[in-house]
Write a protein that holds these residues in place. Structure first.
Motif, PDB file in Angstrom:
ATOM      1  N   UNK A 171       0.983  -1.319  -0.049  1.00 24.71           N
ATOM      2  CA  UNK A 171       0.010  -0.025  -0.108  1.00 24.71           C
ATOM      3  C   UNK A 171       0.979   1.261   0.075  1.00 24.71           C
ATOM      4  N   UNK A 172       2.048   1.195   0.860  1.00 23.38           N
ATOM      5  CA  UNK A 172       3.104   2.437   0.996  1.00 23.38           C
ATOM      6  C   UNK A 172       3.544   2.594  -0.536  1.00 23.38           C
ATOM      7  N   UNK A 173       3.889   1.690  -1.341  1.00 20.86           N
ATOM      8  CA  UNK A 173       4.411   1.546  -2.765  1.00 20.86           C
ATOM      9  C   UNK A 173       3.440   2.289  -3.404  1.00 20.86           C
ATOM     10  N   UNK A 208      14.101  11.363   6.885  1.00 23.41           N
ATOM     11  CA  UNK A 208      13.198  10.417   6.390  1.00 23.41           C
ATOM     12  C   UNK A 208      12.680  10.646   5.060  1.00 23.41           C
ATOM     13  N   UNK A 209      12.666  11.809   4.820  1.00 20.58           N
ATOM     14  CA  UNK A 209      12.103  11.969   3.172  1.00 20.58           C
ATOM     15  C   UNK A 209      10.848  11.222   2.855  1.00 20.58           C
ATOM     16  N   UNK A 210      10.759  10.426   1.906  1.00 19.55           N
ATOM     17  CA  UNK A 210       9.593   9.916   1.721  1.00 19.55           C
ATOM     18  C   UNK A 210       9.230   8.710   2.381  1.00 19.55           C
ATOM     19  N   UNK A 211       9.973   8.201   3.326  1.00 24.26           N
ATOM     20  CA  UNK A 211       9.589   7.318   4.337  1.00 24.26           C
ATOM     21  C   UNK A 211      10.537   6.224   4.328  1.00 24.26           C
ATOM     22  N   UNK A 212      11.894   6.304   3.576  1.00 26.79           N
ATOM     23  CA  UNK A 212      12.716   5.349   3.754  1.00 26.79           C
ATOM     24  C   UNK A 212      14.058   5.415   4.476  1.00 26.79           C
ATOM     25  N   UNK A 213      14.237   4.606   5.451  1.00 30.68           N
ATOM     26  CA  UNK A 213      13.622   3.353   5.869  1.00 30.68           C
ATOM     27  C   UNK A 213      12.735   3.314   6.713  1.00 30.68           C
ATOM     28  N   UNK A 214      12.260   4.658   7.375  1.00 31.37           N
ATOM     29  CA  UNK A 214      11.480   4.808   8.657  1.00 31.37           C
ATOM     30  C   UNK A 214       9.949   4.063   8.559  1.00 31.37           C
ATOM     31  N   UNK A 215       9.598   4.331   7.227  1.00 23.39           N
ATOM     32  CA  UNK A 215       8.387   3.714   7.212  1.00 23.39           C
ATOM     33  C   UNK A 215       8.139   2.394   7.132  1.00 23.39           C
ATOM     34  N   UNK A 216       9.396   1.938   6.403  1.00 28.62           N
ATOM     35  CA  UNK A 216       9.367   0.313   6.262  1.00 28.62           C
ATOM     36  C   UNK A 216       9.658  -0.239   7.572  1.00 28.62           C
ATOM     37  N   UNK A 217      10.451   0.379   8.308  1.00 26.69           N
ATOM     38  CA  UNK A 217      10.655  -0.199   9.684  1.00 26.69           C
ATOM     39  C   UNK A 217       9.569  -0.188  10.804  1.00 26.69           C
ATOM     40  N   UNK A 218       8.882   0.913  10.396  1.00 28.63           N
ATOM     41  CA  UNK A 218       7.599   0.950  11.383  1.00 28.63           C
ATOM     42  C   UNK A 218       6.281  -0.091  10.931  1.00 28.63           C
ATOM     43  N   UNK A 266       6.780  15.960   5.621  1.00 29.49           N
ATOM     44  CA  UNK A 266       6.349  15.492   6.950  1.00 29.49           C
ATOM     45  C   UNK A 266       4.631  15.494   6.524  1.00 29.49           C
ATOM     46  N   UNK A 267       4.286  16.359   5.788  1.00 27.79           N
ATOM     47  CA  UNK A 267       2.890  16.143   5.558  1.00 27.79           C
ATOM     48  C   UNK A 267       2.620  14.836   4.934  1.00 27.79           C
ATOM     49  N   UNK A 268       3.383  14.505   3.833  1.00 27.39           N
ATOM     50  CA  UNK A 268       3.476  13.160   3.414  1.00 27.39           C
ATOM     51  C   UNK A 268       3.584  12.211   4.162  1.00 27.39           C
ATOM     52  N   UNK A 269       4.513  12.134   5.106  1.00 29.60           N
ATOM     53  CA  UNK A 269       4.667  11.155   6.032  1.00 29.60           C
ATOM     54  C   UNK A 269       3.369  10.901   6.899  1.00 29.60           C
ATOM     55  N   UNK A 270       2.732  12.145   7.493  1.00 26.31           N
ATOM     56  CA  UNK A 270       1.428  11.898   8.078  1.00 26.31           C
ATOM     57  C   UNK A 270       0.327  11.488   7.327  1.00 26.31           C
ATOM     58  N   UNK A 271       0.378  11.602   6.082  1.00 23.10           N
ATOM     59  CA  UNK A 271      -0.839  10.935   5.294  1.00 23.10           C
ATOM     60  C   UNK A 271      -0.460   9.438   5.099  1.00 23.10           C
ATOM     61  N   UNK A 272       0.944   8.971   5.165  1.00 25.05           N
ATOM     62  CA  UNK A 272       1.105   7.507   5.107  1.00 25.05           C
ATOM     63  C   UNK A 272       0.969   6.948   6.350  1.00 25.05           C
ATOM     64  N   UNK A 273       1.182   7.513   7.459  1.00 28.12           N
ATOM     65  CA  UNK A 273       0.883   6.960   8.869  1.00 28.12           C
ATOM     66  C   UNK A 273      -0.569   6.944   8.969  1.00 28.12           C
ATOM     67  N   UNK A 274      -1.345   8.030   8.701  1.00 30.82           N
ATOM     68  CA  UNK A 274      -2.770   7.695   8.671  1.00 30.82           C
ATOM     69  C   UNK A 274      -3.494   7.061   7.800  1.00 30.82           C
ATOM     70  N   UNK A 275      -2.899   6.646   6.803  1.00 26.25           N
ATOM     71  CA  UNK A 275      -3.605   5.797   5.526  1.00 26.25           C
ATOM     72  C   UNK A 275      -3.267   4.308   6.267  1.00 26.25           C
ATOM     73  N   UNK A 276      -2.049   3.883   6.610  1.00 27.43           N
ATOM     74  CA  UNK A 276      -1.665   2.778   6.972  1.00 27.43           C
ATOM     75  C   UNK A 276      -1.933   2.234   8.556  1.00 27.43           C
ATOM     76  N   UNK A 277      -2.680   3.413   9.035  1.00 29.55           N
ATOM     77  CA  UNK A 277      -2.770   3.225  10.533  1.00 29.55           C
ATOM     78  C   UNK A 277      -1.741   2.804  11.427  1.00 29.55           C
ATOM     79  N   UNK A 278      -0.601   3.407  11.330  1.00 29.01           N
ATOM     80  CA  UNK A 278       0.574   3.190  11.947  1.00 29.01           C
ATOM     81  C   UNK A 278       0.478   3.706  13.549  1.00 29.01           C
ATOM     82  N   UNK A 279       0.322   3.086  14.377  1.00 25.35           N
ATOM     83  CA  UNK A 279      -0.059   3.558  15.636  1.00 25.35           C
ATOM     84  C   UNK A 279       1.466   3.829  16.595  1.00 25.35           C
ATOM     85  N   UNK A 315       4.299   5.470  15.173  1.00 26.41           N
ATOM     86  CA  UNK A 315       5.152   6.294  14.763  1.00 26.41           C
ATOM     87  C   UNK A 315       4.697   7.734  15.101  1.00 26.41           C
ATOM     88  N   UNK A 316       6.010   8.623  15.378  1.00 26.80           N
ATOM     89  CA  UNK A 316       5.929   9.948  15.728  1.00 26.80           C
ATOM     90  C   UNK A 316       6.825  10.576  14.864  1.00 26.80           C
TER      91      UNK A 316
END
Length: 230
Positions: free
Chosen positions: A46-48, A95-105, A123-136, A138-139
């Motif tokens: 989904x992230x990809x 973190x940029x687009x989320x590599x590797x942070x989002x993959x780790x989370x 940061x707004x992009x990362x917030x969108x990813x966190x919300x869409x994926x429901x990653x609880x 992540x800060x």
């Protein structure tokens, strides 16, 4: 680290039902890569997909990277997973687009993952990813690594394509908790960068080890530089 942005989990999505036959999802992503990521594959996929939709438009990845989101980014980022603690806090700087942070989370929901990124739009992009994926777990911090000094220390600090080893050590040394480590994703110049960083390693009381991690999708390996306190 200071809790600035926490996102609620959303377990209602089923990303595996999306986009069967997408042109950017290679055969490996339904076979070897699915097995590689295991239970995390759905959220990684989904992230990809999100990056396929918005990554170029939002200035997160270049057009040449669109066909390599799996091999050059998702799978490459996962090379850090074997070097993370069983529990604790991870700080991903730049973190940029989320590599590797989002993959780790995604892959390690048991870890407390902090993403540090100075640019608001990222940061707004990362917030969108966190919300869409429901990653609880992540800060998000809109900050440079240096700006987080004095606000806490992480068990592991990670970085990918942020700076050479000398600069990276200067940026992150004071963010590493006692007994913690810096884990940096590097390419074929890893050994050269470590040699050039000898003075900084000594100054910050760190010892570096280089680990070669073969890719399941590319011929070129990823190199992980692990710096621990001496």
């Amino acid at each position: 680290m200071v809790d600035e942005t926490a996102m609620p989990a959303d377990a209602s999505r089923d990303p595996l039902k999306r986009r069967v036959g997408d042109p950017f999802v290679p055969e490996e992503a339904t076979g070897a890569v699915r097995e590689f990521f295991g239970p995390a594959f759905g959220d990684v996929q989904e992230f990809v997909h999100m990056l396929e939709d918005e990554g170029e438009i939002r200035g997160l990845v270049g057009p040449r990277e669109m066909t390599r989101l799996w091999s050059r980014h998702a799978v490459n980022s996962a090379a850090v997973l074997d070097f993370l603690p069983r529990k604790g806090q991870v700080l991903d700087v730049g973190s940029g687009a989320g590599f590797p942070g989002i993959i780790i989370a995604i892959s390690r929901p048991d870890l407390d993952v902090h993403l540090a990124e100075p640019m608001l739009r990222r940061c707004e992009w990362l917030m969108d990813v966190v919300e869409t994926l429901g990653l609880d777990n992540v800060t998000i911090h809109q900050a440079r690594a240096e700006e987080l000094r004095g606000k806490g220390k992480a068990d592991v600090v990670t970085a990918r394509a942020v700076a050479n080893m000398s600069k990276l050590i200067r940026m992150t040394s004071k963010l590493i908790a006692p007994g913690g480590r810096l884990v940096a994703l590097k390419g074929r110049r890893a050994a050269i960068e470590v040699d050039e960083a000898a003075t900084e390693l000594k100054r910050h009381h760190l010892a570096a080890q280089i680990h070669e991690v073969p890719s399941i999708m590319e011929e070129e390996s990823t190199y992980i530089v692990v710096c621990t306190r001496v």
